[in-house]
Design a protein around this motif. Sequence first.
Motif, PDB file in Angstrom:
ATOM      1  N   LYS A 369       0.725  -1.124   0.070  1.00  0.00           N
ATOM      2  CA  LYS A 369      -0.072  -0.123   0.084  1.00  0.00           C
ATOM      3  C   LYS A 369       0.940   1.275  -0.043  1.00  0.00           C
ATOM      4  N   GLU A 374      -3.465   7.181  -2.456  1.00  0.00           N
ATOM      5  CA  GLU A 374      -4.805   6.752  -2.116  1.00  0.00           C
ATOM      6  C   GLU A 374      -5.855   6.516  -3.469  1.00  0.00           C
ATOM      7  N   ALA A 375      -5.521   7.555  -4.340  1.00  0.00           N
ATOM      8  CA  ALA A 375      -6.549   7.237  -5.788  1.00  0.00           C
ATOM      9  C   ALA A 375      -6.109   5.755  -6.276  1.00  0.00           C
ATOM     10  N   ARG A 377      -5.054   3.254  -4.843  1.00  0.00           N
ATOM     11  CA  ARG A 377      -5.429   2.107  -3.891  1.00  0.00           C
ATOM     12  C   ARG A 377      -7.073   1.849  -4.109  1.00  0.00           C
ATOM     13  N   GLU A 378      -7.679   3.010  -4.161  1.00  0.00           N
ATOM     14  CA  GLU A 378      -8.919   2.714  -4.823  1.00  0.00           C
ATOM     15  C   GLU A 378      -9.251   2.208  -6.029  1.00  0.00           C
ATOM     16  N   LYS A 381      -9.177  -1.591  -5.921  1.00  0.00           N
ATOM     17  CA  LYS A 381     -10.220  -2.421  -5.410  1.00  0.00           C
ATOM     18  C   LYS A 381     -11.135  -2.526  -6.705  1.00  0.00           C
TER      19      LYS A 381
END
Length: 474
Positions: A369, A374-375, A377-378, A381
């Motif tokens: 991670k 953050e973008a 990691r999203e 998903k």
Amino acid sequence: MKLLAVTSCPNGIAHTYMAAQKLTKTADEGDFDIEIKVETQGSIGVENELTPEEIRQADGIILAVDKAVEMDRFHGKKVLQCAVADAIRKPEALFQRFVDGNVPVYEAKVEKDTPLKSNDADEEKKEKGQNPFYRSLMNGVSFMIPFVVVGGLLIALSLGIGGEPTAKGMVVPEDSMWHSILMVGQAAFTFMVPILAGYIAVSIADRPGLAPGMIGGYIAATGSFYGSEAGAGFIGGIVAGFLAGYIAKWIKSIRVPQMIQPIMPILVIPLVTTLIVAFLFIFVLGAPIASLMQGLTGFLEGMQGSSKVLLALILGAMIAFDMGGPINKVAFLFGAAMIGEGQTFIMGALAVSICIPPLGMGLASLLAKRKYVEAEREAGKAALAMGLVGITEGAIPFAAGDPLRVIPSIMVGSMTGAVIAMLSGVTDHVPHGGPIVAVVQAVDNIPMFFVAILVGTLVTATMVNLLKKPVQDG
């Protein structure tokens, strides 16, 4: 500034909606003071359709499409045509062209049966923003795919559920209900080449090309027309489609008396084009192309060991390289077409390699991670979900941000999975990939199918995380 857009990719699944989302998001961010509405022409049809009033009021139109779309409605408007991938990767550059006033006005010359002068033809080609050959081919492919999917699934289900093992392989008894379903599946396959040829011709010459293209495609696929045991297959269909399209387009450009013009598109153009294409295939092209297809099929059937590995490496690399782009689609078309020739092991390798890029990048973002913002990691998903249903485009957000590390990693993973699938006899009866095709019983040798996916996914995730540095270190 008020802009409108149309997005459409050959499969009508991922690129279509990703492009629409990216255009809308970029406009909403406010850097260009642009208001935009996007019409999507996906696999479920037209959504968010542009109205005549909206088109009249718009300052310009973006056509991010990889297949033919209706153009008459945009006559007299500023129209920027580009590949659907451009809307995903560089929407800012598209908007900037409108801000700079660097967008041509679309004139519906061909649709009005006005002959194109040579400089007009050059300008039309220049404004396409994309290879017209590729656009027409993908238009045919997009209409062909549902027939291959339905036919492949019905055949796979009938063999998997109603089939009985014999010395000649799985056979469905003629007195079984599943034999009728098998025949329906085989009937669906007979439409594959005519539909491919017909909609290639439509892309080039509009509706006057449809009948000559489909009839030419049927002749190409039916060897008895030119004394061959086997037909000319998908290669013959492609040739017939382009012949019909360009012959019909040429006839459209001929000036005729006004009293004859009304019957040109419904009688003269289809009739003359059909006769020319039929003559060429029956007496000139059919037998040589059929021989070529027989040679290709025989070559594929005889592939063993290192030759199969090489084919798998090439196909896996092509699928992953541009994640749904032109190179990916060439490999995909080859696999889909060879299903109709009985070579389902090619689609088996492709089915594995198709899902590895998104699954690999999704897994990578979970395992390390700190190497992803953050973008990302999203996006990881979402990529996992897209990989499960065979949408390679789920890896695009990662590749766009770090192409030198991501693209080689997903290529190596897809190549690895494709080789394992090829050598272990994995087959796929439908032109799609990912675990979803195993759920619908379209895959043979399911255990090795999942082994190939797992190994390829691990290779991609491990390689990209070894190459990447933690976000805080740049």
